[in-house]
Write a protein that holds these residues in place. Structure first.
Motif, PDB file in Angstrom:
ATOM      1  N   LEU A  42       0.815  -1.207   0.000  1.00 37.44           N
ATOM      2  CA  LEU A  42       0.000   0.000   0.000  1.00 37.44           C
ATOM      3  C   LEU A  42       0.853   1.264   0.000  1.00 37.44           C
ATOM      4  CD1 LEU A  42      -2.708  -1.301   2.457  1.00 37.44           C
ATOM      5  CD2 LEU A  42      -3.056  -0.779   0.042  1.00 37.44           C
ATOM      6  N   ALA A  46       0.984   4.268  -2.807  1.00 28.53           N
ATOM      7  CA  ALA A  46       0.942   5.699  -2.497  1.00 28.53           C
ATOM      8  C   ALA A  46       2.027   6.464  -3.246  1.00 28.53           C
ATOM      9  CB  ALA A  46       1.114   5.908  -0.987  1.00 28.53           C
ATOM     10  N   GLU A  82      -7.651   1.077   2.253  1.00 26.21           N
ATOM     11  CA  GLU A  82      -7.632   2.297   1.437  1.00 26.21           C
ATOM     12  C   GLU A  82      -7.182   3.497   2.275  1.00 26.21           C
ATOM     13  OE1 GLU A  82      -8.047   5.154  -1.548  1.00 26.21           O
ATOM     14  OE2 GLU A  82      -7.688   2.987  -1.585  1.00 26.21           O
ATOM     15  N   ARG A  85      -3.465   3.603   2.574  1.00 26.21           N
ATOM     16  CA  ARG A  85      -2.861   4.132   1.340  1.00 26.21           C
ATOM     17  C   ARG A  85      -3.016   5.645   1.265  1.00 26.21           C
ATOM     18  NH1 ARG A  85      -3.900   5.451  -4.072  1.00 26.21           N
ATOM     19  NH2 ARG A  85      -6.121   5.612  -3.587  1.00 26.21           N
TER      20      ARG A  85
END
Length: 215
Positions: A42, A46, A82, A85
């Protein structure tokens, strides 16, 4: 002298524990990433030069659809992933260093036998999801920036060019200590465009007979 900023936690301890419990349960595929590897994946997303569709990285992380107990649990788990991230993007955008889920030292142990190696392997999984974008443009510069993650991941031990770095424990230890800064360096490389040079002002010509309008 500017102080090094404190690491920024991407989720709180309770949220990390919740993800850890779920990813370690029998309701996910045996080949699914664990918490540390998922964290690396993750963070790579990013940093990535372009967005990877959620369906793509979710499938890679879980290796299939987990046995969620309900839609509420599904939304909770995917929401936490999510948010991790997005929090990484937010931290890096403000020049903060992400807090990594392990101590920044090898202690004489081979990287691939530590959470550090697992995290870097997860990071490289994120790179592999859109490898062309990472190496597009300046391939040599990208390879240099990614070299520490590759060396620590244990995925490239058979590469001849990697042998010198892997066989240098002190250098590996330094790379581990620098991992948060190296993540920020990658983010700046891929996500923050270089400033355009300011245009040089035109010099005024001195007034003279040649500047007079013809009659």
């Amino acid at each position: 002298m500017q102080e090094t900023p404190l690491p920024y936690p991407l989720l709180d301890d309770d949220e990390l524990d919740r993800l850890d419990d779920f990813l370690d349960s029998e309701r996910v595929d045996a080949d699914a990433l664990d918490l540390v590897s998922a964290h690396g994946l993750l963070v790579a997303l990013a940093v990535a030069p372009r967005e990877v569709p959620a369906a793509t990285w979710v499938g890679e992380l879980f290796h299939g659809e987990p046995d969620f107990g309900s839609d509420i649990e599904r939304n909770e788990i995917l929401g936490l992933l999510e948010r991790l991230r997005r929090n990484a993007i937010e931290a890096l955008e403000h020049g903060q260093l992400p807090e990594l889920p392990f101590e920044l030292e090898l202690g004489g142990i081979a990287p691939e036998e530590t959470p550090i190696g697992d995290w870097c392997a997860g990071f490289m999984e994120g790179v592999f999801l859109d490898e062309g974008a990472w190496f597009q443009g300046n391939e040599e510069s990208a390879a240099t920036l990614l070299l520490p993650f590759m060396a620590l991941s244990g995925l490239f031990d058979d590469e001849p060019d990697m042998a010198e770095l892997i066989d240098d424990p002190l250098r590996l230890e330094r790379l581990v200590q620098q991992l948060p800064e190296l993540v920020l360096d990658l983010y700046l490389h891929y996500r923050v465009p270089p400033e355009a040079p300011k245009p040089t002002p035109r010099k005024k010509r001195p007034a003279g007979r040649g500047d007079k309008r013809r009659r």
